[in-house]
Design a protein around this motif. Sequence first.
Motif, mmCIF file in Angstrom:
data_model
loop_
_atom_site.group_PDB
_atom_site.id
_atom_site.type_symbol
_atom_site.label_atom_id
_atom_site.label_comp_id
_atom_site.label_asym_id
_atom_site.label_seq_id
_atom_site.Cartn_x
_atom_site.Cartn_y
_atom_site.Cartn_z
ATOM 1 N N HIS A 129 1.834 38.635 -65.092
ATOM 2 C CA HIS A 129 1.469 39.224 -66.379
ATOM 3 C C HIS A 129 0.370 38.444 -67.077
ATOM 4 O O HIS A 129 -0.154 38.866 -68.090
ATOM 5 C CB HIS A 129 2.695 39.315 -67.280
ATOM 6 N N PRO A 154 8.423 44.912 -58.973
ATOM 7 C CA PRO A 154 8.535 45.614 -60.256
ATOM 8 C C PRO A 154 7.486 45.146 -61.266
ATOM 9 O O PRO A 154 6.915 45.956 -61.988
ATOM 10 C CB PRO A 154 9.948 45.257 -60.723
ATOM 11 N N ALA A 155 7.212 43.842 -61.269
ATOM 12 C CA ALA A 155 6.214 43.328 -62.211
ATOM 13 C C ALA A 155 4.833 43.886 -61.877
ATOM 14 O O ALA A 155 4.071 44.259 -62.779
ATOM 15 C CB ALA A 155 6.197 41.808 -62.181
ATOM 16 N N PHE A 164 4.684 47.488 -63.149
ATOM 17 C CA PHE A 164 4.459 47.658 -64.585
ATOM 18 C C PHE A 164 3.058 47.195 -64.988
ATOM 19 O O PHE A 164 2.469 47.747 -65.920
ATOM 20 C CB PHE A 164 5.540 46.943 -65.387
ATOM 21 N N LEU A 220 1.088 50.149 -64.374
ATOM 22 C CA LEU A 220 1.282 51.152 -65.433
ATOM 23 C C LEU A 220 0.520 50.783 -66.706
ATOM 24 O O LEU A 220 -0.011 51.648 -67.399
ATOM 25 C CB LEU A 220 2.782 51.281 -65.753
ATOM 26 N N ARG A 221 0.479 49.488 -66.997
ATOM 27 C CA ARG A 221 -0.277 49.065 -68.183
ATOM 28 C C ARG A 221 -1.761 49.385 -68.009
ATOM 29 O O ARG A 221 -2.435 49.782 -68.954
ATOM 30 C CB ARG A 221 -0.095 47.568 -68.418
ATOM 31 N N ARG A 227 -2.480 52.962 -68.587
ATOM 32 C CA ARG A 227 -2.577 53.259 -70.012
ATOM 33 C C ARG A 227 -3.928 52.851 -70.585
ATOM 34 O O ARG A 227 -4.477 53.529 -71.450
ATOM 35 C CB ARG A 227 -1.441 52.563 -70.758
ATOM 36 N N MET A 235 15.852 50.140 -58.577
ATOM 37 C CA MET A 235 14.630 49.737 -59.274
ATOM 38 C C MET A 235 13.504 50.694 -58.925
ATOM 39 O O MET A 235 12.699 51.067 -59.794
ATOM 40 C CB MET A 235 14.280 48.301 -58.887
ATOM 41 N N ARG A 275 13.793 53.771 -61.032
ATOM 42 C CA ARG A 275 13.373 53.590 -62.424
ATOM 43 C C ARG A 275 11.863 53.526 -62.545
ATOM 44 O O ARG A 275 11.276 54.076 -63.476
ATOM 45 C CB ARG A 275 14.006 52.316 -62.979
ATOM 46 N N LEU A 276 11.256 52.838 -61.589
ATOM 47 C CA LEU A 276 9.802 52.727 -61.621
ATOM 48 C C LEU A 276 9.163 54.095 -61.353
ATOM 49 O O LEU A 276 8.161 54.463 -61.969
ATOM 50 C CB LEU A 276 9.356 51.703 -60.571
ATOM 51 N N ALA A 317 9.284 56.037 -64.529
ATOM 52 C CA ALA A 317 8.257 55.561 -65.467
ATOM 53 C C ALA A 317 6.887 56.083 -65.027
ATOM 54 O O ALA A 317 6.072 56.493 -65.865
ATOM 55 C CB ALA A 317 8.262 54.044 -65.535
ATOM 56 N N LEU A 372 6.553 59.795 -65.766
ATOM 57 C CA LEU A 372 6.308 60.004 -67.184
ATOM 58 C C LEU A 372 4.837 59.755 -67.506
ATOM 59 O O LEU A 372 4.204 60.527 -68.233
ATOM 60 C CB LEU A 372 7.213 59.051 -67.978
ATOM 61 N N ALA A 373 4.299 58.689 -66.934
ATOM 62 C CA ALA A 373 2.890 58.381 -67.184
ATOM 63 C C ALA A 373 2.003 59.478 -66.612
ATOM 64 O O ALA A 373 1.026 59.892 -67.243
ATOM 65 C CB ALA A 373 2.528 57.031 -66.562
ATOM 66 N N GLU A 397 0.675 61.024 -69.938
ATOM 67 C CA GLU A 397 -0.489 60.255 -70.378
ATOM 68 C C GLU A 397 -1.770 60.749 -69.726
ATOM 69 O O GLU A 397 -2.795 60.865 -70.370
ATOM 70 C CB GLU A 397 -0.299 58.769 -70.062
ATOM 71 N N GLU A 403 13.413 69.212 -78.664
ATOM 72 C CA GLU A 403 12.845 69.411 -79.992
ATOM 73 C C GLU A 403 11.350 69.613 -79.861
ATOM 74 O O GLU A 403 10.772 69.386 -78.808
ATOM 75 C CB GLU A 403 13.147 68.198 -80.865
ATOM 76 N N HIS A 463 9.589 41.691 -65.400
ATOM 77 C CA HIS A 463 8.977 42.961 -64.992
ATOM 78 C C HIS A 463 7.755 43.329 -65.813
ATOM 79 O O HIS A 463 6.782 43.851 -65.300
ATOM 80 C CB HIS A 463 9.995 44.107 -65.114
ATOM 81 N N TYR A 481 5.618 46.659 -72.260
ATOM 82 C CA TYR A 481 5.188 48.025 -71.973
ATOM 83 C C TYR A 481 6.346 48.994 -72.173
ATOM 84 O O TYR A 481 7.487 48.670 -71.846
ATOM 85 C CB TYR A 481 4.708 48.113 -70.520
ATOM 86 N N SER A 521 7.333 53.351 -71.799
ATOM 87 C CA SER A 521 6.870 54.690 -71.457
ATOM 88 C C SER A 521 6.703 55.535 -72.712
ATOM 89 O O SER A 521 6.019 56.538 -72.706
ATOM 90 C CB SER A 521 7.882 55.376 -70.542
#
Lengths: 691, 187
Positions: A358, A392-393, A396, A399-400, A403, A438, A441-442, A445, A448-449, A453, A499, B14, B139, B141
Amino acid sequence: MLSELRTSQLSPQKYYELYMMIFDQLADVEAFFGDERSKGRTYAELYEMVQHAGNVLPRLYLMVAVGCLYIKSGEAPARDILKDLVELCKGVGTARDREKREIERQQLADLVGRNLTYISQLDGLGFDMYSQQVLPRVMEQIISCKDDIAQQYLFQAVVQCFPDVFHLDTLSSLLNALPELQPGVKVHTVLAGLMDRLARYAATDAASLSRLTSMHAFDRFKDAISHILMAQNTMPAADAVEMYAALMNFTGSVHPQEVDKVNKALLLNATPCCHAGSAVQVVFPSADFSLPQQALLLDAPHAALHIVAETVLFIQPLVYDAPPQAGAGTHPGAMLTIDDLDDEDVQNEQTLVARALHSLHAPDPDVQLQLLQVAQQQLFLGGMRRLRHTLPALGFATLRLVRRVTGGEAAKSVTAEALLQWLLQQCTTLAEVPEPLMALRLLLAGALAASEEAQGLEMLAYSFFEQASANVCGYASRLLRRGDQCRAVCMASRLSWQEDAKPDPSGSVKGHPPVRDAKRVMACLQRALKIANAAKQQAVASSSPFKLASLAGAAPAPAPLLGAATPASQQHPLGLFVEVLNHYLLYLDAGLEEFTPSAVQLLIDKVQEEVESDVAAARLLQQQQQQQQASGGEQGAGGSSMLGALTEALRYWLSTARHIEFQKASADGKIKERYSQLQIKPQPDMKHLLA
Amino acid sequence: MVLVLLLGDMHIPHRAADLPPQFKELLKPGKIHSILCAGNLCSKTLMEYLKSITSDVTLVQGDFDEFTSQELAVRTVGDFRLGLIHGHQVIPWGDQGGLSLLHRQLGVDVLVTAHVHEHKIVKTENGLQISLGSATGAYSSMQQSVTPSFVLLDIDGSKITAYTYHLVGGKIKIDRMEYVKPSRVEV
């Protein structure tokens, strides 16, 4: 207790005390061996047996104990036994002698050190006299004495005794003397002490700070370290790293603004000779001085790339096993491979590597991708056992970056689509590792992105979901308990009624229209009610026929209706009914036409019916328990745990009832109108259950 | 007067390397009585650090935690029952209605959740609902950008003063709000 003696950390006095205690205990051991003999074992057998003790010292003591008996019994010639013991003593003896000698040398060093302190306190000692007469002579003595313990102690004494301001001006003399010390001297400790002392001085005295800067203290320390390493090529890697760590701290307090200095220090550290534990210490020297973070925030993108490679090189022993090479083994830590580590060690190490990921940051998204790719190449060399903790790191971090790209940062070649494709591959690897949960979950995520996004990546989002559902299948086959089923179905109902999407800051609403399927919602909740009913039947059926109460003994304490993971209120069937009612209320709020006030009222009536019968049953149970207690009988644990669950379920119902009353006074006219049609009957007396 | 530290969603390793140093500077041993950690630490990296602040650490399970903790916890401090749950169990995530339902279900005065990485404290009919941000600004989502934050509760009998510490551009910003528990007769 015997093995406690196998240490060099005890002072002679403590060693003697321990020895005396053991000597007393040995009498008991002797008596024990005597007993064994009377049970039919021969001394010859026993004497043979104690020789199998693995360590020299315990073996010696045991042999002495048996040997004494052996000699006394006259079964063996005393001469042979004593010869054995004397031989064994030789093995132990030399170590003690050396320790004793070292203690004597230490005491001598203390004495000389005290004299140095006296000199430093003399009134007439000015800087001129110190630098021209005192220091050169002391240094000459230190170097010529050629005794490593004395050298280390005396050098440290010089650093500590004389004022900081003297050291500033004699820094060269001090540093030049260091490589001349004996190889056994812990030069790294001496140098680290000097740097720490000057760093502290600089923190309190602004003038000294500028002096240090103008005299290029950093470069001089850096050069000193190189000279020491050249002079002492056998220095353990951990010690070398310790010097750099001290340099790092020095830089941090003396030149905190100069990232470049830190950077230089980092590159210095890139010597691929490091000991896992200390490597990490340097990568994260202290909480408030996260090194790679500062070093990698350089503006020049390619410098940053270079540093990643260097950083990875530096922490290489953590990232992957070095290929075996001829003549390897110069450092004790270098021989360890992942097969020597247990899972917990691997996790601890890899957590640090993952954290370091990171810290990789480049201002340009294209370079950032390169950074991550370099990192990935290195990580893949580490094998599956390491990857499960580091991937996993990386995911993410990817993913950052997605974004950053979708958020409008200008990028030449990197696209959200390419990044997400890459993430999909990472997820596939993660599932193969195997770390399916894991990976799942990834994947979610990532999905979703891709769908929220990025623009126009629906197909890619679909790929993510497809893979995710492949993973889910493995888990869905696990059986759920009734209560879990009920809650899961309630939650699933919410997926069928979305909603309105929140508008973004510009006021426009992106994406698809919300999912609205009231029939499905109702079907889910009907199913939840069925499950709640079934849970109730199960509770009744499992209760003893002698107890009318549906609760009494419904489940033994260790296995309540639901797992300990669920709220206590949900461990009682009443709690499940209340849970469904609360979902009814959510949909009453949202205005679904299937959820009319009269439909809700039916469920309220049902819940109140349950409340009344449960409260009555509980009263019966409590009376029974009181009678049992009065007659000395033991209280059933199962009954108590169900009473506790009932109490929580009743609290849940009461707060729901309060919520209904609260909504009757809502400022929202529609809500007020709907809730005003709901009726709650007077509650039965349940104070005794809530207390 | 009791100081309770609320924090969660660190996501180390993570999604983040460490707690911001500015936070570590504030969170020194000897001042804080209890810690309620809402989960997603995700490795045990920070456990020792949290335990050094106070030995009284209550932890609940987050969806990314690599070790097992209890799913939810209820603690009583002063006149308050504090409920702690990570929040991924609320569907849709962060939904106000879902949170209120949970609040009633647990029968607590203060409901502490995390997961959404958006700091929010609201007074509701049930009491106080505290949604914690991510202590490392990890981060999410659901959020475009995440400001690192944590909450310190000063609980004095029936009064809570909640201090929220945000890290904005390297500087600490503190918000303060007060809540007094309404007297209520059960049944």
